[in-house]
Design a protein around this motif. Structure first.
Motif, PDB file in Angstrom:
ATOM      1  N   ALA A   1       0.678  -1.238  -0.069  1.00  0.00           N
ATOM      2  CA  ALA A   1       0.011   0.016  -0.014  1.00  0.00           C
ATOM      3  C   ALA A   1       0.906   1.151   0.078  1.00  0.00           C
ATOM      4  O   ALA A   1       2.109   1.159   0.520  1.00  0.00           O
ATOM      5  N   SER A   2       0.414   2.211  -0.543  1.00  0.00           N
ATOM      6  CA  SER A   2       1.203   3.598  -0.501  1.00  0.00           C
ATOM      7  C   SER A   2       0.585   4.147   0.986  1.00  0.00           C
ATOM      8  O   SER A   2      -0.197   3.916   1.816  1.00  0.00           O
ATOM      9  N   VAL A   3       1.425   5.032   1.345  1.00  0.00           N
ATOM     10  CA  VAL A   3       1.171   5.881   2.590  1.00  0.00           C
ATOM     11  C   VAL A   3       0.064   6.642   2.628  1.00  0.00           C
ATOM     12  O   VAL A   3      -0.873   6.543   3.692  1.00  0.00           O
ATOM     13  N   GLY A   4      -0.498   7.027   1.633  1.00  0.00           N
ATOM     14  CA  GLY A   4      -1.730   7.819   1.643  1.00  0.00           C
ATOM     15  C   GLY A   4      -3.079   6.888   1.690  1.00  0.00           C
ATOM     16  O   GLY A   4      -3.899   7.278   2.307  1.00  0.00           O
ATOM     17  N   THR A   5      -2.901   5.500   1.517  1.00  0.00           N
ATOM     18  CA  THR A   5      -4.131   4.659   1.783  1.00  0.00           C
ATOM     19  C   THR A   5      -3.759   4.302   3.410  1.00  0.00           C
ATOM     20  O   THR A   5      -4.889   4.081   4.019  1.00  0.00           O
ATOM     21  N   LEU A   6      -2.472   3.893   3.782  1.00  0.00           N
ATOM     22  CA  LEU A   6      -2.438   3.613   5.430  1.00  0.00           C
ATOM     23  C   LEU A   6      -2.736   4.628   6.235  1.00  0.00           C
ATOM     24  O   LEU A   6      -3.242   4.471   7.253  1.00  0.00           O
TER      25      LEU A   6
ATOM     26  N   PHE B   1       5.045   0.491  -0.255  1.00  0.00           N
ATOM     27  CA  PHE B   1       5.778  -0.508   0.290  1.00  0.00           C
ATOM     28  C   PHE B   1       4.848  -1.596   1.046  1.00  0.00           C
ATOM     29  O   PHE B   1       3.666  -1.418   1.222  1.00  0.00           O
ATOM     30  N   ASP B   2       5.489  -2.809   1.340  1.00  0.00           N
ATOM     31  CA  ASP B   2       4.677  -3.872   2.133  1.00  0.00           C
ATOM     32  C   ASP B   2       4.396  -3.247   3.438  1.00  0.00           C
ATOM     33  O   ASP B   2       5.200  -2.583   4.085  1.00  0.00           O
ATOM     34  N   PHE B   3       3.336  -3.746   4.079  1.00  0.00           N
ATOM     35  CA  PHE B   3       2.889  -3.271   5.281  1.00  0.00           C
ATOM     36  C   PHE B   3       2.206  -4.465   6.048  1.00  0.00           C
ATOM     37  O   PHE B   3       1.835  -5.550   5.471  1.00  0.00           O
ATOM     38  N   LEU B   4       2.672  -4.645   7.424  1.00  0.00           N
ATOM     39  CA  LEU B   4       2.192  -5.642   8.209  1.00  0.00           C
ATOM     40  C   LEU B   4       1.632  -5.147   9.648  1.00  0.00           C
ATOM     41  O   LEU B   4       2.655  -4.534  10.161  1.00  0.00           O
ATOM     42  N   SER B   5       0.544  -5.583  10.002  1.00  0.00           N
ATOM     43  CA  SER B   5       0.097  -5.282  11.439  1.00  0.00           C
ATOM     44  C   SER B   5      -0.577  -6.392  12.122  1.00  0.00           C
ATOM     45  O   SER B   5      -1.468  -6.937  11.460  1.00  0.00           O
ATOM     46  N   LEU B   6       0.056  -6.816  13.123  1.00  0.00           N
ATOM     47  CA  LEU B   6      -0.513  -7.873  13.860  1.00  0.00           C
ATOM     48  C   LEU B   6      -1.136  -7.175  15.285  1.00  0.00           C
ATOM     49  O   LEU B   6      -0.495  -6.254  16.099  1.00  0.00           O
ATOM     50  N   ASN B   7      -2.326  -7.559  15.738  1.00  0.00           N
ATOM     51  CA  ASN B   7      -2.602  -7.083  17.080  1.00  0.00           C
ATOM     52  C   ASN B   7      -3.612  -8.374  17.746  1.00  0.00           C
ATOM     53  O   ASN B   7      -4.496  -8.906  17.387  1.00  0.00           O
ATOM     54  N   LEU B   8      -2.656  -8.974  18.481  1.00  0.00           N
ATOM     55  CA  LEU B   8      -3.177 -10.443  19.098  1.00  0.00           C
ATOM     56  C   LEU B   8      -3.181 -10.464  20.404  1.00  0.00           C
ATOM     57  O   LEU B   8      -2.075  -9.718  21.187  1.00  0.00           O
TER      58      LEU B   8
END
Length: 457
Positions: free
Chosen positions: A113-118, A144-151
């Protein structure tokens, strides 16, 4: 046990929201189209005592639909691209005993995603407290590639009818999962343990205590330096800087992935909530967040390229908050006003530093039959003694119209201004000579949402 498998109550929910938005990203106006379909399944047994919910809802965004796909100045631009972020959620609720319930809630986001989306500012639903605004990236064109975990998993236990305890463990991540993406967004890993205690003082008053020891680990891809803090090129040779202290044009600097020293946190907060009525309440909170970090003694070498001495840096951040939540309901209209001011530590994703920040948010929503008007504004600023100051002002005004029971339409405007100081690693002293980046982002949006009645079977 076998009869349990024939006693499953199932619910299937489908929804989607599609938004067309325009935003100004210097020096261009950018038009995006985003659609967010979501499918959720919930199965429950034992008369809803136990349940399992699975949902999947990708974000699909066509950025800059009037542009082209060519990079701008060698960078992945806000040009015509398809951003696709997978979003999944698994929620398990299990009644362990008469007074004990086990809950595991796990959210995963991954994609390109682009920064504008994130960093689109979060929309407010008009009910809960508004989320804090997201910072604007120094490179609004980055992609860039993006990863978010909320566990998070834990227990909710009633010690007495008025006293409950909820211990849990959690693991959070946010940012770029690989070295290339970390050039533009630091990667945060945040494991920890939390205990929440809720005591009902009176029918109208609650006392909530939360304690959460945790660790923050930031990973960045930064320019490689030798032990004398001189930049290196891709061949490992020292780069001779120009008269302005910058890497000369035509020289490709070397980049390396480095972990900043872990930040160990001890977080504690006490909150008092008073309900004047079912629609109106106030909250007051206070606490501390103590941090400990083994940092380089050279402030211009935070990643300790020089392999110099380190020292333990201990900081104590005060926490304070005042919140007012006022609702009203008449025969022809209802509404809500939420205002809060919060002083608390903030992990600056632009620098990887823990900073003391003031958050001030005001939001209001009014519903007249099929029409809803929402407005929110926020002012966020670090305290004056922070080395790398940050300030952000945001606002949003929207109107929503219910077309049918399943369909609704909304339109609105957003605006944001941010001034941030970030280290300039092209300079001999990155922190003494930081870059000041000022960003102004106005924009607007038109959306249509579809949320039919859930299907039960």
């Amino acid at each position: 046990m076998l009869p349990l498998f024939f006693d499953i109550s199932s619910t299937l929910a489908v929804e989607d929201r599609t938004e067309t938005r325009v935003r100004y990203v210097d020096p261009d106006a950018v038009l995006d189209i985003e659609t967010d379909p979501k499918l959720s399944y919930r199965g429950s047994i034992r008369h809803n005592l136990d349940s399992f919910t699975l949902s999947y809802g990708p974000r699909i965004v066509l950025t800059n639909i009037t542009g082209d796909s060519a990079p701008v100045n060698g960078l992945e631009s806000d040009a015509q691209k398809l951003d696709f972020i997978h979003q999944g959620n698994a929620l398990l609720e299990w009644q362990w005993g008469p007074r004990t319930r086990f809950i595991s809630n796990n959210v995963v986001q991954y994609g390109t995603a682009s920064v504008g989306t994130l960093l689109v500012q979060p929309r407010w639903n008009g009910e809960d407290r508004p989320l804090a605004a997201r910072p604007f990236s120094p490179n609004a064109r980055a992609r860039f590639d993006f990863l978010s975990l909320n566990l998070e998993s834990g227990f909710f236990h009633f010690v007495t009818p008025r006293l409950s305890v909820a211990p849990s463990v959690f693991y959070l991540t946010y940012g770029g999962p690989d070295a290339e993406s970390r050039k533009r967004l630091n990667y945060l890993q945040n494991p920890g343990f939390k205990v929440a205690i809720n005591y009902s003082l009176w029918p109208t008053d609650d006392l909530i205590i939360e304690v959460a020891p945790q660790v923050n680990i930031f990973t960045s891809t930064t320019q490689a330096l030798d032990t004398q803090l001189r930049p290196l090129d891709t061949n490992g040779q020292v780069v001779v800087l120009d008269d302005q202290g910058k890497v000369p044009a035509g020289v490709t600097p070397q980049f390396v992935s480095r972990d900043a020293p872990p930040i160990y946190q001890g977080y504690g907060e006490t909150r008092w909530r008073h309900r004047f009525s079912a629609l109106t309440s106030t909250e007051l909170a206070g606490g501390v967040n103590a941090t400990l970090q083994d940092r380089s003694t050279n402030p211009d070498d935070p990643f300790n390229f020089s392999k110099g001495p380190t020292s333990l840096d201990a900081r104590v951040f005060p926490i304070a908050e005042a919140l007012v939540n006022v609702g009203f309901k008449t025969s022809f209209a209802k509404g809500r006003l939420i205002a809060y001011s919060r002083l608390a530590p903030w992990l600056n994703l632009l620098t990887g530093d823990n900073q003391e920040r003031s958050e001030n948010v005001l939001a209001a929503a009014f519903v007249f039959g099929l029409n809803t008007v929402r407005a929110q504004a926020g002012f966020y600023t670090t305290l004056p003694d922070e080395q790398l100051p940050f300030r952000q002002i945001t606002g949003e005004l929207s109107y929503e119209r219910k077309i049918t029971k399943a369909w609704s339409f909304d339109i609105g405007a957003r605006v944001g201004q941010q001034t941030a100081n970030v280290p300039d690693f092209n300079k001999a002293k990155p922190l003494d000579e930081p870059r000041e980046i000022s960003t102004f982002q106005p924009g607007g949006f038109v959306g249509i949402a579809f949320q039919p009645q859930n299907v039960k079977f």
